[in-house]
Design a protein around this motif. Structure first.
Motif, PDB file in Angstrom:
ATOM      1  N   GLU A   1       0.821  -1.216   0.000  1.00  0.00           N
ATOM      2  CA  GLU A   1       0.000   0.000   0.000  1.00  0.00           C
ATOM      3  C   GLU A   1       0.859   1.273   0.000  1.00  0.00           C
ATOM      4  O   GLU A   1       0.818   2.074   0.919  1.00  0.00           O
ATOM      5  CB  GLU A   1      -0.993  -0.021   1.165  1.00  0.00           C
ATOM      6  CG  GLU A   1      -1.895  -1.258   1.130  1.00  0.00           C
ATOM      7  CD  GLU A   1      -3.047  -1.200   2.116  1.00  0.00           C
ATOM      8  OE1 GLU A   1      -3.938  -0.368   1.915  1.00  0.00           O
ATOM      9  OE2 GLU A   1      -3.050  -1.996   3.077  1.00  0.00           O
ATOM     10  N   ILE A   2       1.639   1.388  -1.072  1.00  0.00           N
ATOM     11  CA  ILE A   2       2.563   2.510  -1.227  1.00  0.00           C
ATOM     12  C   ILE A   2       2.006   3.475  -2.273  1.00  0.00           C
ATOM     13  O   ILE A   2       1.844   3.102  -3.434  1.00  0.00           O
ATOM     14  CB  ILE A   2       3.953   2.022  -1.711  1.00  0.00           C
ATOM     15  CG1 ILE A   2       4.455   0.837  -0.880  1.00  0.00           C
ATOM     16  CG2 ILE A   2       4.936   3.185  -1.724  1.00  0.00           C
ATOM     17  CD1 ILE A   2       4.799   1.143   0.538  1.00  0.00           C
ATOM     18  N   PRO A   3       1.750   4.721  -1.895  1.00  0.00           N
ATOM     19  CA  PRO A   3       1.301   5.699  -2.889  1.00  0.00           C
ATOM     20  C   PRO A   3       2.411   5.965  -3.921  1.00  0.00           C
ATOM     21  O   PRO A   3       3.543   6.284  -3.537  1.00  0.00           O
ATOM     22  CB  PRO A   3       1.027   6.975  -2.074  1.00  0.00           C
ATOM     23  CG  PRO A   3       1.022   6.546  -0.638  1.00  0.00           C
ATOM     24  CD  PRO A   3       1.875   5.317  -0.556  1.00  0.00           C
TER      25      PRO A   3
ATOM     26  N   THR B   1      -2.262   3.684  -2.771  1.00  0.00           N
ATOM     27  CA  THR B   1      -2.207   2.720  -3.884  1.00  0.00           C
ATOM     28  C   THR B   1      -1.340   3.236  -5.019  1.00  0.00           C
ATOM     29  O   THR B   1      -1.206   4.449  -5.180  1.00  0.00           O
ATOM     30  CB  THR B   1      -3.637   2.464  -4.423  1.00  0.00           C
ATOM     31  OG1 THR B   1      -3.586   1.461  -5.441  1.00  0.00           O
ATOM     32  CG2 THR B   1      -4.256   3.722  -5.014  1.00  0.00           C
ATOM     33  N   PRO B   2      -0.754   2.323  -5.798  1.00  0.00           N
ATOM     34  CA  PRO B   2      -0.158   2.778  -7.054  1.00  0.00           C
ATOM     35  C   PRO B   2      -1.268   3.174  -8.024  1.00  0.00           C
ATOM     36  O   PRO B   2      -2.335   2.566  -8.024  1.00  0.00           O
ATOM     37  CB  PRO B   2       0.588   1.538  -7.564  1.00  0.00           C
ATOM     38  CG  PRO B   2      -0.056   0.376  -6.903  1.00  0.00           C
ATOM     39  CD  PRO B   2      -0.596   0.875  -5.595  1.00  0.00           C
ATOM     40  N   VAL B   3      -1.021   4.210  -8.807  1.00  0.00           N
ATOM     41  CA  VAL B   3      -1.961   4.626  -9.851  1.00  0.00           C
ATOM     42  C   VAL B   3      -1.206   4.648 -11.174  1.00  0.00           C
ATOM     43  O   VAL B   3      -0.093   5.171 -11.259  1.00  0.00           O
ATOM     44  CB  VAL B   3      -2.555   6.017  -9.554  1.00  0.00           C
ATOM     45  CG1 VAL B   3      -3.443   6.480 -10.708  1.00  0.00           C
ATOM     46  CG2 VAL B   3      -3.346   5.998  -8.255  1.00  0.00           C
ATOM     47  N   ILE B   4      -1.829   4.054 -12.202  1.00  0.00           N
ATOM     48  CA  ILE B   4      -1.194   3.998 -13.521  1.00  0.00           C
ATOM     49  C   ILE B   4      -1.792   5.078 -14.412  1.00  0.00           C
ATOM     50  O   ILE B   4      -3.016   5.241 -14.465  1.00  0.00           O
ATOM     51  CB  ILE B   4      -1.413   2.610 -14.148  1.00  0.00           C
ATOM     52  CG1 ILE B   4      -0.708   1.539 -13.296  1.00  0.00           C
ATOM     53  CG2 ILE B   4      -0.908   2.572 -15.591  1.00  0.00           C
ATOM     54  CD1 ILE B   4      -1.248   0.154 -13.506  1.00  0.00           C
ATOM     55  N   LEU B   5      -0.921   5.815 -15.079  1.00  0.00           N
ATOM     56  CA  LEU B   5      -1.368   6.774 -16.095  1.00  0.00           C
ATOM     57  C   LEU B   5      -1.075   6.150 -17.451  1.00  0.00           C
ATOM     58  O   LEU B   5       0.084   5.952 -17.812  1.00  0.00           O
ATOM     59  CB  LEU B   5      -0.637   8.104 -15.928  1.00  0.00           C
ATOM     60  CG  LEU B   5      -1.106   8.961 -14.754  1.00  0.00           C
ATOM     61  CD1 LEU B   5      -0.155  10.135 -14.536  1.00  0.00           C
ATOM     62  CD2 LEU B   5      -2.527   9.474 -14.988  1.00  0.00           C
ATOM     63  N   LEU B   6      -2.138   5.800 -18.156  1.00  0.00           N
ATOM     64  CA  LEU B   6      -1.986   5.059 -19.398  1.00  0.00           C
ATOM     65  C   LEU B   6      -2.169   6.006 -20.582  1.00  0.00           C
ATOM     66  O   LEU B   6      -3.260   6.120 -21.132  1.00  0.00           O
ATOM     67  CB  LEU B   6      -3.046   3.951 -19.408  1.00  0.00           C
ATOM     68  CG  LEU B   6      -2.739   2.637 -20.101  1.00  0.00           C
ATOM     69  CD1 LEU B   6      -1.411   2.048 -19.661  1.00  0.00           C
ATOM     70  CD2 LEU B   6      -3.867   1.645 -19.843  1.00  0.00           C
ATOM     71  N   PHE B   7      -1.090   6.703 -20.945  1.00  0.00           N
ATOM     72  CA  PHE B   7      -1.165   7.583 -22.107  1.00  0.00           C
ATOM     73  C   PHE B   7      -0.755   6.801 -23.349  1.00  0.00           C
ATOM     74  O   PHE B   7      -0.522   5.600 -23.291  1.00  0.00           O
ATOM     75  CB  PHE B   7      -0.285   8.821 -21.886  1.00  0.00           C
ATOM     76  CG  PHE B   7      -0.724   9.638 -20.687  1.00  0.00           C
ATOM     77  CD1 PHE B   7      -2.066   9.941 -20.483  1.00  0.00           C
ATOM     78  CD2 PHE B   7       0.210  10.091 -19.759  1.00  0.00           C
ATOM     79  CE1 PHE B   7      -2.477  10.686 -19.379  1.00  0.00           C
ATOM     80  CE2 PHE B   7      -0.202  10.837 -18.651  1.00  0.00           C
ATOM     81  CZ  PHE B   7      -1.534  11.131 -18.464  1.00  0.00           C
ATOM     82  N   ASP B   8      -0.660   7.497 -24.475  1.00  0.00           N
ATOM     83  CA  ASP B   8      -0.215   6.816 -25.691  1.00  0.00           C
ATOM     84  C   ASP B   8       0.727   7.721 -26.469  1.00  0.00           C
ATOM     85  O   ASP B   8       0.859   8.908 -26.162  1.00  0.00           O
ATOM     86  CB  ASP B   8      -1.419   6.377 -26.547  1.00  0.00           C
ATOM     87  CG  ASP B   8      -2.353   7.528 -26.889  1.00  0.00           C
ATOM     88  OD1 ASP B   8      -1.900   8.480 -27.541  1.00  0.00           O
ATOM     89  OD2 ASP B   8      -3.537   7.477 -26.477  1.00  0.00           O
ATOM     90  N   GLU B   9       1.362   7.163 -27.473  1.00  0.00           N
ATOM     91  CA  GLU B   9       2.433   7.873 -28.188  1.00  0.00           C
ATOM     92  C   GLU B   9       1.941   9.184 -28.783  1.00  0.00           C
ATOM     93  O   GLU B   9       2.660  10.197 -28.745  1.00  0.00           O
ATOM     94  CB  GLU B   9       3.021   6.962 -29.277  1.00  0.00           C
ATOM     95  CG  GLU B   9       4.273   7.515 -29.960  1.00  0.00           C
ATOM     96  CD  GLU B   9       3.974   8.464 -31.106  1.00  0.00           C
ATOM     97  OE1 GLU B   9       4.848   9.284 -31.428  1.00  0.00           O
ATOM     98  OE2 GLU B   9       2.864   8.394 -31.689  1.00  0.00           O
TER      99      GLU B   9
END
Lengths: 267, 382
Positions: free
Chosen positions: B98-100, B164-172
């Motif tokens: 549970e690591i930000p 929580t870890p948060v994923i930023l899902l960008f694109d090229e």
């Protein structure tokens, strides 16, 4: 402060087998910290996975029990974000030098002020006795039933070549040296490596027919000698103990402070 | 006061958002098409006394930021497909302990080395299930630079709120395209700061005992509370445990803290949905083309609408179901083989009316592509 004040009794009994050398390392480590008089809250112990890595849980510091091989990478983040903390990273031989080998050499290269302790028992103990990169040619292991053909690393030579600025080696037969070298390693400003040869009677000793803990300790006594001893001159196969490197070079966090100064100065 | 306007790449907009959110520690490894994030961090962070580290690989990068988060810092790393693959084990560690932290994945074509300099959205399911074991995850995305900035700030807020870890899902396309970005004034977007324990020195602190509201106050490594952090199942002190009750409780907590707050985490943008007979669902760069189609068709009187997803995980199923209830057709526009399509089909009442408009050749799906799919869906031929 007494030695027991460093232990988390809630965490005991420990999981090490009878005769394991890791308890001797724990003992020597605690005595080193006691003699240095460092506050418990100023120490972060980061470990990976394996028998050796459980050492962190038993001690009343800030303890970070991470994933296999990556302890030094986690420790680098802790140290960089809070350089005043003392970082101690105990690792097994597989943890440090197989899966974690890349992180190990790069931590040496950066000369970041972390103390790495390689508890080298030449075997993967927790998974039941497979050969490690330190087992050596000809060793027996559950994954080397027809004799090991992998050659070993020399932890000292590897650390030297990778740029560690303090490198020492001793064994679990020599507990006073353990305390002495860990003390010096913690005091050293820069990346320090202490290799401690440790015995695993359950797997390495049994598989290689060396015997139990007593015989393995005898073996470490007989097979090692202080640096540049007469015995070494007579028998080049002996493994040397002592301090191999102790030099001052710019430490990584201090160098980064200069980066900040340059960035702020607009240079 | 004059507006602070910049003309930047999406990767730079992400950096600006992170700094606005209070990031002061970044570790990364160069990889196309995310490298500009690291480059900009190396320029900006030392100026504010923050730390930039270029590590030996992506594994070490995520591990290093987890370590720095534990000392109380807001942290981020950035990568692309192959690097994101390497990060999966440490990502699971951040979930379990549970690591930000915030992990940016600027997507490129995969699998493997794939199509490094071209666009794709093929990592949606990897973001959800890339690390092993049952777990919940948060993943956000955006289709323009103002939104990249905003969701990046939100990523930090969610990371701190839920530990929580948060994923930023960008694109090229989003990462490399340049457009206008207005930097908000300080305070304009609310920030969530680290929740630290009020437990005093000498009093037993439980790092893994949630409060009534589900949040877990933290204590910085280096301060008065010394505790254990592990990737093993653990009790409220952080001590390893295989007690079935503790394992079950923690497993449920890790899922529930995200899934039960899915409605809070859900972010969407709605265009012309009120009376839409045909709905496009899209996200990231694909949503730009989808919006273009919707606007041009509206001008011709067709009742088209767009539901743009900014939260991909947890999947905003309730919103999708509600908005699509009266649609004659729902078309998911994405640059993969239907990763969000499957979620939409599960969410809606009439999955047989859900279609896919996609491109998987490294080229941005354009309005003409979408129009051609719509002709087929509408039975008007190719």
């Amino acid at each position: 402060m007494a030695v027991k004040d460093f232990l988390r009794e809630r965490f005991f009994p420990h999981l090490w087998c009878p005769g394991c050398g890791h308890g001797t390392v724990l003992n020597g480590l605690v005595r080193a910290i006691e003699e240095l008089g460092i506050r418990k809250s100023d120490i972060v112990m980061v470990s990976g996975i394996g028998c050796s890595s459980r050492i962190s849980g038993y001690l009343d510091f800030h303890t970070l029990h991470t994933i296999h091989g990556r302890a030094l990478a986690f420790a680098t983040g802790v140290k960089m974000s809070r350089p005043k903390l003392n970082l101690i990273v105990p690792m097994g031989d597989g943890d440090a030098l197989a899966i974690g080998g890349n992180h190990f050499i790069h931590a040496c290269r950066r000369n970041i002020d972390i103390t790495a302790i390689v508890m080298n028992n030449r075997i993967y103990g927790m998974t039941g006795g497979q050969y490690s990169p330190l087992s050596g040619y000809g060793a027996a292991a559950t994954t080397a039933p027809y004799s090991n053909i992998d050659h070993t690393f020399d932890v000292v030579e590897l650390s030297k070549a990778a740029g560690a600025t303090f490198v020492a080696r001793t064994t679990s037969y020599h507990p006073k040296e353990i305390t002495k070298y860990i003390k010096k390693a913690i005091q050293h400003k820069g990346f320090s490596v202490v290799e401690i040869m440790s015995q695993c009677p359950t797997y390495f000793g049994r598989k290689n027919k060396i015997g139990g803990a007593v015989e393995m300790l005898e073996y470490m006594k007989d097979q090692t000698t202080p640096i540049d001893s007469k015995a070494k001159a007579e028998n080049p196969d002996l493994i040397e103990r002592g301090i191999f490197v102790e030099k001052e070079l710019p430490e990584y966090c201090e160098e980064y402070e200069k980066v900040i100064e340059r960035a702020k100065g607009g240079a | 006061m004059t507006e602070n306007i910049k003309f930047v790449q999406g990767n730079e907009a992400c950096v600006e958002g992170a700094l606005y959110a209070g990031l002061d520690f970044f570790a990364g490894y160069p990889i196309t098409p995310s490298t500009e994030v690291a480059e900009q961090m190396s320029v900006q962070l030392p100026k504010i006394g923050g730390s930039f580290l270029q590590m030996e690989d992506e594994i070490a990068s995520l591990c290093a930021i987890i370590g720095a988060s534990l000392t109380g810092h807001k942290v981020m790393t950035a990568t692309s497909g192959p690097g994101f693959s390497l990060m999966q084990e440490a990502l699971g560690y951040a979930v379990m302990a549970e690591i930000p932290c915030v992990i940016v994945n600027v997507q490129r074509g995969g699998p493997s080395t794939g199509n490094p300099t071209h666009v794709a959205q093929g990592d949606v399911n990897q973001a959800r299930w890339g690390t092993h074991g049952d777990h919940a995850i948060v993943a956000l995305t955006a289709s323009n630079h103002q939104d990249v900035f905003a969701v990046t700030v939100e990523a930090f807020n969610i990371a701190e709120t839920y530990r929580t870890p948060v994923i930023l899902l960008f694109d090229e396309v989003i990462g490399h395209m340049r457009e206008r970005l207005v930097i908000p004034e300080p305070g304009e977007i609310p920030l969530v700061e680290r929740l630290r324990t009020s437990v005093k020195e000498g009093v037993d602190y439980h790092p893994y005992l949630p409060r009534e509201d589900g949040r877990l106050p933290m204590s910085d490594f280096g301060s008065v509370h010394r505790y254990n952090v592990t990737g093993l199942y653990h009790d409220m002190w952080g001590f390893p445990s295989d007690n079935p009750k503790i394992v079950h409780g923690l497993s449920r907590h890790l899922m529930d803290k995200i899934e039960n707050n899915a409605h809070q985490i859900a972010m969407v943008k709605e265009y012309y949905l009120e009376d839409a007979e045909q709905i496009l669902i899209s996200y990231g760069a694909s949503a730009r083309s989808a919006l273009h189609v919707v606007v041009s068709r509206r001008n011709r009187g067709e009742q088209l609408g767009l539901l743009e997803l900014q939260t991909l995980w947890p999947f905003p199923a309730e919103i999708v179901r509600d908005r699509c209830r009266n649609a004659r057709s729902v078309t998911v526009v994405e640059m993969n083989k239907g990763q969000i399509l499957e979620q939409v089909k599960h969410a809606v009442e009439a999955p047989e009316r859900v279609f896919l408009a996609n491109r998987v050749d490294g080229v941005l799906i354009n309005p003409t592509d979408i129009r051609n799919f719509l002709r087929v869906i509408q039975g008007r031929g190719i």
